[in-house]
Motif scaffolding. Sequence first.
Motif, short mmCIF file in Angstrom:
data_model
loop_
_atom_site.label_atom_id
_atom_site.label_comp_id
_atom_site.label_asym_id
_atom_site.label_seq_id
_atom_site.Cartn_x
_atom_site.Cartn_y
_atom_site.Cartn_z
N ASN A 75 1.02 -1.31 -0.10
CA ASN A 75 -0.24 -0.37 0.32
C ASN A 75 0.90 1.37 -0.25
OD1 ASN A 75 0.26 -1.18 2.69
ND2 ASN A 75 -0.03 1.16 3.03
N ASN A 76 0.14 2.03 -1.13
CA ASN A 76 0.68 3.69 -0.36
C ASN A 76 2.33 3.76 -0.66
OD1 ASN A 76 -1.53 4.90 -0.15
ND2 ASN A 76 -0.99 5.04 2.05
N ASN A 93 5.85 2.51 2.34
CA ASN A 93 4.95 2.97 2.74
C ASN A 93 4.24 3.09 3.24
OD1 ASN A 93 4.38 -1.38 3.75
ND2 ASN A 93 4.01 -0.56 1.56
N ASP A 95 2.20 5.84 4.84
CA ASP A 95 0.67 5.50 5.42
C ASP A 95 0.86 7.25 6.29
OD1 ASP A 95 -0.56 3.51 4.44
OD2 ASP A 95 -0.35 2.31 5.92
#
Length: 376
Positions: A75-76, A93, A95
Amino acid sequence: MTGLNRRTFLGAAGAAGLGTILGSQLANAAVPCGPRGASAVFISSYTKTGHGLDVAHRDAGASALKVDRTIPGINNASWFDVSADRKTLYVTNEDDEGGQISALSLADPTKPRLLNKKSSKGDAPTHLSVHSSQKYVLAANYNSGSVVVLPILAGGKLGDVVDLAQHKGTERDPHAHQVVNDPTGKWVVSVDLGADSVYVYKLNVSTGKLTLNQQLKLPSGSGPRHLTFHPSGKYAYILGELRAEVTVARWNSTTGKLTAGQVVPAVPAGTPGDQFPGDVQASSDGRFVYASVRGSDTLATFTVADGGKSLKLVSNVPVGGVYPRHVTLDPTENWFYVSCDTSGTLSWLPRDPATGLPGAVAGSLSIPQVNSVRFL
């Protein structure tokens, strides 16, 4: 000033005038595979609308990238680095809360396999690099304004953070944006946008502990984002995000000290609108420096003189997208690949190795919230 959300800060600046060139390719373009090959190309993007981690390739004799697959569970994704043995890929990642760093096996580079994830002990880790000792991954937490050290375990997995260096801003909250080795591998250098500073650390390779050696304070409001070193190792080029300029700094690898010198604008005088530079790169021959500029949505070219001591802005060309976050030179240095976040386009432009100048956009790929590109 309150904290700046990494993906919303200034993000609307390039929203107007969206225009892209999708899937086109320069006629008769040729790009041989580099000596280290282009067997896999990694593309990061934010997962609100993007993919996270895509794996792409280039066909022989072509410049266009073709996406083969998306790797699930990343993710991200925003920044990459690869171990020296080219067996492990490390990914931020990013976040906004509770950032992580992912380690992926490159046993098959076209199909990276997740080994593990570890907390970055901060929010929005925006950049990482593998330490020259190959014993640690260094990461910069943007929202938290900190730099962390994660040990590399057997097989490439990551261990828990063993040290955290917290930056402090005076006029704005700290926002660590980059962390790299210097060319000698003796020093760790971190750029902080919020603190208007570049920090130089010594890393104890036995313990993973950081010791601050220097805090180079730049003028208030400069907002340094990234830096790159001249191939000679004697100068660093510090790119400002909040001021569209590059600061040339002399680098003393013996003392681990930077000394700020010439300041050069990244856009011509009188350029309308706000300008927010994104990434800075130097050619391997040390003759040219490049910077992406959000606002005018251009790629700036600087010529290098005096052994690296001085820069001159010579060109700003459109990149074919909106809000160019990062620029990457391919292994041949015949092509630029520019990641445009707001338009969701990854464009490529030819580079003339004699003049150093980029040509017109040759083609592009549609990837929502694209962030950066890494050639293996």
